[in-house]
Motif scaffolding. Structure first.
Motif, PDB file in Angstrom:
ATOM      1  N   LEU A  11     -33.877   2.590 -45.991  1.00 11.03           N
ATOM      2  CA  LEU A  11     -32.468   2.955 -46.195  1.00 11.03           C
ATOM      3  C   LEU A  11     -32.362   4.124 -47.176  1.00 11.03           C
ATOM      4  CD1 LEU A  11     -30.774  -0.569 -46.471  1.00 11.03           C
ATOM      5  CD2 LEU A  11     -30.922   0.919 -44.476  1.00 11.03           C
ATOM      6  N   LEU A  38     -33.246   0.013 -38.446  1.00 15.95           N
ATOM      7  CA  LEU A  38     -31.935   0.153 -39.061  1.00 15.95           C
ATOM      8  C   LEU A  38     -30.926  -0.776 -38.418  1.00 15.95           C
ATOM      9  CD1 LEU A  38     -29.928   1.487 -40.956  1.00 15.95           C
ATOM     10  CD2 LEU A  38     -29.713   3.381 -39.320  1.00 15.95           C
ATOM     11  N   GLU A  42     -28.764  -3.698 -40.299  1.00 13.26           N
ATOM     12  CA  GLU A  42     -27.296  -3.764 -40.236  1.00 13.26           C
ATOM     13  C   GLU A  42     -26.832  -5.107 -39.689  1.00 13.26           C
ATOM     14  OE1 GLU A  42     -26.058   0.935 -39.760  1.00 13.26           O
ATOM     15  OE2 GLU A  42     -26.641  -0.180 -37.969  1.00 13.26           O
ATOM     16  N   LEU A  49     -24.256   0.635 -41.898  1.00 16.09           N
ATOM     17  CA  LEU A  49     -24.602   1.217 -43.188  1.00 16.09           C
ATOM     18  C   LEU A  49     -24.521   2.740 -43.167  1.00 16.09           C
ATOM     19  CD1 LEU A  49     -27.706  -0.991 -44.078  1.00 16.09           C
ATOM     20  CD2 LEU A  49     -25.323  -1.333 -44.734  1.00 16.09           C
ATOM     21  N   PRO A  59     -23.809   7.644 -45.459  1.00 19.47           N
ATOM     22  CA  PRO A  59     -23.540   6.222 -45.730  1.00 19.47           C
ATOM     23  C   PRO A  59     -22.067   5.856 -45.530  1.00 19.47           C
ATOM     24  CG  PRO A  59     -24.799   7.219 -47.502  1.00 19.47           C
ATOM     25  CD  PRO A  59     -24.313   8.344 -46.645  1.00 19.47           C
ATOM     26  N   GLY A  63     -22.627   0.940 -46.851  1.00 15.28           N
ATOM     27  CA  GLY A  63     -23.919   1.568 -47.093  1.00 15.28           C
ATOM     28  C   GLY A  63     -24.081   2.024 -48.529  1.00 15.28           C
TER      29      GLY A  63
END
Length: 313
Positions: A11, A38, A42, A49, A59, A63
């Protein structure tokens, strides 16, 4: 799926590079694999995010919240790995903090004999050293708590009392009239200037309290240990000193009648195991310097003579 450090690292990489493609290259993985990872993150956290656009990723509010918590965790893990690798190569260093004490050299010497390699940080503020132990910047601290001025002990620290009450003596010029006797009354120092290091937690207040209790109101100057010792030697001031302090040709050390001021000597660490590892060496070193100091040795002998021997059962 359970979140791991590698997920948080991914991230951070996406946020830092602003692109799944660049983040994948930085992490050394394929972009489809990072995209899949990812999506799973999420799903685990319950929301998007990042907003994906043709120009990159940025973001979402969720996020930003996650990243604000992830970044320090990733940085801490990186630091942990770096320190662990350094310790594996160079050997683990014991980080010691201490206020001034003649027992320090003997303590460090004994720890080295036990195959511990200590580093040392000196500070006149016992409270500052205790905070450093609580924050993980030091492993252990040896500090003095001035009587009547309790230290601020951070939550979670373990304490071990080395000496419950060490009397404070007086350091005065060798040619001072009061040196004619082994014990000095405060009234004999009524006409002298005193010097105190006000940066030592509690010491300035405690000395003033002691002088006022004796109905004395002398001039009190401010100075560090080195300046004070130099001025005592030249006859300018007198000062309180640790009982383990050694006399010099130009400076005498005498006991104060009634022991009006004392300190408690404490060892602090985050665990009892850490205290167990260093306390015996410090206790031996302290006993060594205590017996070397003539005035303190005499005081200890008189105290021991007054201590009743327990009756046999």
């Amino acid at each position: 799926m359970e979140l791991e450090v590698r997920h948080l690292r991914a991230l951070c990489a996406i946020a830092d590079t602003g692109s799944l493609h660049r983040a994948a290259r930085q992490l050394g993985v394929a972009q489809p694999s990072l995209s899949t990872q990812l999506r799973r993150i999420e799903q685990e956290l319950g929301g998007e995010l990042f907003i994906r656009t043709r120009t990159g990723c940025r973001p979402t509010p969720l996020g930003r919240v996650v990243l604000s918590r992830a970044r320090p965790l990733v940085a801490e893990m990186r630091s942990l790995v770096t320190e662990a690798r350094a310790a594996a190569v160079d050997g683990l260093q014991l980080r010691i903090g201490s206020t001034a004490s003649r027992a320090l050299s003997g303590w460090l010497r004994r720890l080295r004999r036990g195959h511990q390699e200590p580093t040392l940080r000196m500070d006149v503020s016992a409270n500052a050293l205790l905070r450093m132990v609580a924050d993980g910047q030091l492993d252990v601290a040896f500090v003095h708590e001035v009587e009547g001025c309790p230290l601020r002990i951070p939550d979670g620290l373990c304490l071990r009392v080395l000496v419950d009450r060490e009397p404070q003596f007086v350091s005065l010029p060798a040619d001072h009239p009061a040196t004619a006797r082994p014990v000095v009354h405060l009234s004999e120092l009524a006409g002298d200037r005193w010097m105190v290091d006000e940066t030592v937690d509690g010491e300035f207040d405690a000395v003033l309290r002691m002088l006022r209790a004796a109905d004395l109101n002398p001039r009190v100057l401010h100075g560090d240990y080195h300046t004070t010792a130099a001025l005592v030697a030249t006859g300018e001031v007198v000062t309180v000193c640790q009982a383990t302090c050694l006399p010099r040709p130009e400076m005498a050390v005498r006991r104060l009648h009634g022991d009006p001021l004392g300190v408690r000597l404490l060892l602090a660490a985050r665990t009892e195991t850490e205290l167990d590892g260093v306390h015996p060496a410090l206790a031996e070193a302290y006993d060594e310097v205590a017996r070397q100091a003539p005035a303190y040795r005499e005081w200890l002998a008189q105290r021991d003579a007054r201590t009743p021997v327990p009756a046999l059962p």
